[in-house]
Design a protein around this motif. Structure first.
Motif, mmCIF file in Angstrom:
data_model
loop_
_atom_site.group_PDB
_atom_site.id
_atom_site.type_symbol
_atom_site.label_atom_id
_atom_site.label_comp_id
_atom_site.label_asym_id
_atom_site.label_seq_id
_atom_site.Cartn_x
_atom_site.Cartn_y
_atom_site.Cartn_z
ATOM 1 N N ALA A 57 -8.531 -36.094 -26.961
ATOM 2 C CA ALA A 57 -9.938 -35.822 -27.044
ATOM 3 C C ALA A 57 -10.363 -36.240 -28.743
ATOM 4 C CB ALA A 57 -10.145 -34.371 -26.819
ATOM 5 N N GLY A 58 -9.530 -35.922 -29.460
ATOM 6 C CA GLY A 58 -9.079 -36.758 -30.688
ATOM 7 C C GLY A 58 -9.425 -38.144 -30.821
ATOM 8 N N THR A 59 -8.881 -38.819 -30.112
ATOM 9 C CA THR A 59 -9.022 -39.941 -30.119
ATOM 10 C C THR A 59 -10.533 -40.202 -29.511
ATOM 11 O OG1 THR A 59 -6.447 -40.448 -29.861
ATOM 12 C CG2 THR A 59 -7.741 -42.177 -29.251
ATOM 13 N N ALA A 60 -10.835 -40.000 -28.820
ATOM 14 C CA ALA A 60 -12.118 -40.611 -28.032
ATOM 15 C C ALA A 60 -13.450 -39.551 -29.576
ATOM 16 C CB ALA A 60 -12.636 -39.192 -27.117
ATOM 17 N N TYR A 138 -16.614 -34.469 -25.176
ATOM 18 C CA TYR A 138 -17.928 -35.424 -24.755
ATOM 19 C C TYR A 138 -18.722 -34.998 -25.791
ATOM 20 C CZ TYR A 138 -16.159 -37.234 -20.188
ATOM 21 O OH TYR A 138 -15.605 -38.163 -18.940
ATOM 22 N N ALA A 139 -18.531 -33.616 -25.945
ATOM 23 C CA ALA A 139 -20.259 -33.666 -27.189
ATOM 24 C C ALA A 139 -19.541 -33.752 -28.657
ATOM 25 C CB ALA A 139 -20.327 -32.296 -27.038
ATOM 26 N N ALA A 140 -18.871 -34.069 -28.891
ATOM 27 C CA ALA A 140 -17.433 -33.806 -29.982
ATOM 28 C C ALA A 140 -18.417 -35.861 -30.105
ATOM 29 C CB ALA A 140 -16.507 -34.464 -30.230
ATOM 30 N N ALA A 141 -17.309 -36.749 -29.022
ATOM 31 C CA ALA A 141 -18.078 -37.826 -29.339
ATOM 32 C C ALA A 141 -19.297 -38.403 -29.279
ATOM 33 C CB ALA A 141 -17.237 -38.341 -27.683
ATOM 34 N N MET A 142 -20.109 -37.791 -28.492
ATOM 35 C CA MET A 142 -21.736 -37.881 -28.488
ATOM 36 C C MET A 142 -22.318 -37.711 -30.597
ATOM 37 S SD MET A 142 -23.094 -38.817 -25.990
ATOM 38 C CE MET A 142 -25.323 -38.350 -26.566
#
Length: 175
Positions: A57-60, A138-142
């Protein structure tokens, strides 16, 4: 006006890149602690629960947080074997086309990421060990993906101005 817009975009991009870097440092520390815990299992220590989930998750987030900075600073890989023979207008025209394509790709990626976010949220999928909702990642990557579209659109404007003026554009190394 373009320069003031670039300063604003640069500040936000820098903030995102620093946040992405901080997340990568935290992930590195987590990985080291987890590996050390595995090796010191005989002392009662153990791995960090969900370390793979956290790294994923963090890498994304970090990857998408770096994209706006890289685009704004012309940091993407280019092959300049033939382009050095042409004038600044031709180079700016090639940059314009490249920035248009990058904007289209960034929008496509953000759109698909958004659909993935909606899917994960609808079906309430969670990670296996930590049980945190997948849509959070997904929200963090968005955040980064959406801002990358804004920066890409700005770079179209910048390249268009450079092409019209015939001014040489600085490379990432020269900026």
């Amino acid at each position: 006006m373009r320069k003031s817009m670039e300063r604003i975009l640069e500040r936000i991009s820098a903030f995102l890149a620093i946040a992405g870097g901080a997340v990568l440092v935290a992930l590195t520390v987590t990985t080291v602690v987890s590996i050390t815990g595995r090796e010191l299992n005989w002392m009662g220590l153990g791995p960090v629960p969900g370390d793979y989930e956290l790294v994923e998750a963090g890498t994304a987030f970090a990857i998408f947080a770096f994209l706006p900075w890289c685009q704004l600073k012309r940091g993407h890989v280019t092959v300049d074997l033939l382009m050095t023979r042409f004038g600044s207008r031709v180079n700016a025209a090639v940059d314009l086309v490249s920035n248009i394509l990058m904007t289209a790709v960034a929008a496509l990626i953000a759109w698909r990421l958004w659909l993935g976010l909606l899917d994960k949220k609808t079906y309430q999928e969670t990670t296996f060990i930590l049980q945190f909702p997948l849509w959070w990642a997904y929200a963090a990557a968005m955040i980064g993906a959406s801002f990358a579209i804004v920066v890409c659109a700005y770079t179209i404007w910048r390249s268009y101005d450079e092409m019209r003026a015939g001014t040489p554009h600085p490379t990432a190394a020269q900026e």
